[in-house]
Design an enzyme around this catalytic site. Structure first.
Site, PDB file in Angstrom:
ATOM      1  N   ARG A  59      -3.766  24.125  -6.733  1.00 54.20           N
ATOM      2  CA  ARG A  59      -2.632  24.045  -5.820  1.00 54.20           C
ATOM      3  C   ARG A  59      -2.743  25.099  -4.736  1.00 54.20           C
ATOM      4  NH1 ARG A  59       1.056  25.501  -9.023  1.00 54.20           N
ATOM      5  NH2 ARG A  59       1.337  27.594  -8.173  1.00 54.20           N
ATOM      6  N   TYR A 111      10.603   9.555  14.494  1.00 51.94           N
ATOM      7  CA  TYR A 111      10.181   8.726  13.368  1.00 51.94           C
ATOM      8  C   TYR A 111      11.327   8.560  12.363  1.00 51.94           C
ATOM      9  CZ  TYR A 111       7.889   8.040   8.797  1.00 51.94           C
ATOM     10  OH  TYR A 111       7.544   7.633   7.546  1.00 51.94           O
ATOM     11  N   ASP A 184       5.471  17.162  16.922  1.00 53.38           N
ATOM     12  CA  ASP A 184       4.776  16.144  16.134  1.00 53.38           C
ATOM     13  C   ASP A 184       3.810  15.428  17.079  1.00 53.38           C
ATOM     14  OD1 ASP A 184       3.960  13.820  14.785  1.00 53.38           O
ATOM     15  OD2 ASP A 184       5.844  13.677  13.682  1.00 53.38           O
ATOM     16  N   LYS A 209      -2.152   8.512   9.895  1.00 57.54           N
ATOM     17  CA  LYS A 209      -2.252   7.627  11.055  1.00 57.54           C
ATOM     18  C   LYS A 209      -3.619   7.755  11.734  1.00 57.54           C
ATOM     19  CE  LYS A 209       2.155   6.823  10.160  1.00 57.54           C
ATOM     20  NZ  LYS A 209       2.607   7.937   9.322  1.00 57.54           N
TER      21      LYS A 209
END
Length: 348
Positions: A59, A111, A184, A209
């Protein structure tokens, strides 16, 4: 003259070289592997109690993930990148950089997942959010409060393709260096837009994306230059734990290698579709920053080096006609998401 010649910002001529080489040097591996290996180990040997070499726990850090993070940072011309299990996990980490009682200014066209998170989750954390039309920087200026600590924008915005003047927002915030400024950059990828160069503090990518580009990974990333922000984000990545798997990191790393080729085709095909639809008798209007008809076309020419494959179409008629259109697509698929090799369409 090519389409890109009209843009003031030029595409990085070394972009492809960075995508193929940065973070992927064979000498970093004992095996001298030319292709970044998928390291699946959840834990790493310590030389003695508390003495760690490079990695301690999966992690906290992973060789495959670190290689990808170096590459993404290089593509944004940045010092640091930190990867997460999704774009929203990356945004959640940004929100954890501020405190209860603080105020956020967000673009009003964002979004759907971002809007849901900011409207329904963030207020439960004791934070205040104002949604404003950031395409007019004066709306941002007039919305700043004493407790404002974050301005968050998308440019182009999802789904209405609004643009925001990144440098203009930075200028507005010049006297308030305590306010973080995040962008973004998912719709553009670092190939066509690099917000840090215009004054952003943080850049977010939904790697799902364009950067991955193959419709088979969910992942996000934050990119920063500031050392203080990197240390805080890196701490939160480990403390919150929303990290991506080594396999997903490998797949995004593989997708990045063709990003420069894919973005050129996205731009070419997106403009072709936009121009066709703009002249179609059943179309009311088309919003595409690369079209002169876009209300902020001149801003697109100033702060980007091209356009992606995203566009917004207003059909004549109403919901009935829109549903009929989407139900009868042949080449395009009615599905959520964007930026992959599949041509997709959806109704916001």
């Amino acid at each position: 003259m090519t389409e890109n010649n009209i843009y003031a910002i030029k595409v990085d001529p070394h972009f492809a070289t960075k995508a193929i080489h940065c973070g992927q040097e064979a000498d970093q591996w004992d095996s001298l592997a030319v292709v970044t290996p998928i390291v699946t180990s959840s834990t790493f040997k310590q030389k003695s109690p508390g003495v760690v070499t490079s990695f301690e726990y999966g992690r906290s850090g992973n060789p495959t993930r670190k290689s990808l993070e170096k590459c993404i940072a290089a593509l944004e011309d940045a010092k640091h990148s930190v990867c997460f299990a999704s774009g929203l996990a990356a945004l959640d980490t940004v929100i954890h950089l501020i405190n209860a009682g603080d105020h956020i200014i967000s673009g009003d066209d964002v979004y759907g997942g971002t809007a849901r998170y900011l409207r329904q989750v963030v207020p439960t954390m004791g934070l205040e959010v104002s949604f404003v039309d950031t395409s007019n920087v004066e709306n941002v200026r007039s919305s700043i409060k004493k407790n404002t600590k974050l301005v968050w924008i998308e440019t182009p915005a999802n789904p209405l393709m609004k643009l925001t003047d990144i440098a203009g927002i930075r200028k507005v915030l010049e006297s308030r260096r305590d306010i973080l400024f995040g962008v973004d950059n998912t719709f553009m990828s670092p190939y066509y837009q690099r917000p840090l160069a215009f004054g952003a503090d943080i850049v977010l990518h939904s790697l799902t994306k364009y950067i991955n580009g193959h419709c088979d990974v969910i992942m996000g990333a934050l990119v920063v230059d500031r050392e203080d922000l990197f240390e805080k984000i890196k701490f939160l990545q480990n403390a919150i734990g929303a990290v991506p798997s080594p396999q997903d990191c490998y797949q995004v790393h593989r997708g990045i290698k063709t990003l420069h080729i894919r973005m050129k085709e996205h731009m070419r095909n997106g403009l072709a579709v936009a121009r066709f639809l703009e002249s179609h008798p059943h179309v009311d209007r088309v919003l595409h920053p690369g079209l002169p008809s876009h209300p902020q076309h001149k801003l697109a020419l100033k702060q980007t080096s091209g356009s992606s494959g995203m566009l917004c179409v207003y059909l004549k008629g109403g919901l009935k006609e829109s549903k009929l259109f989407l139900q009868n697509l042949k080449v395009f698929t009615l599905a959520e998401s964007l930026g992959g090799y599949k041509s997709l369409a959806e109704l916001p």
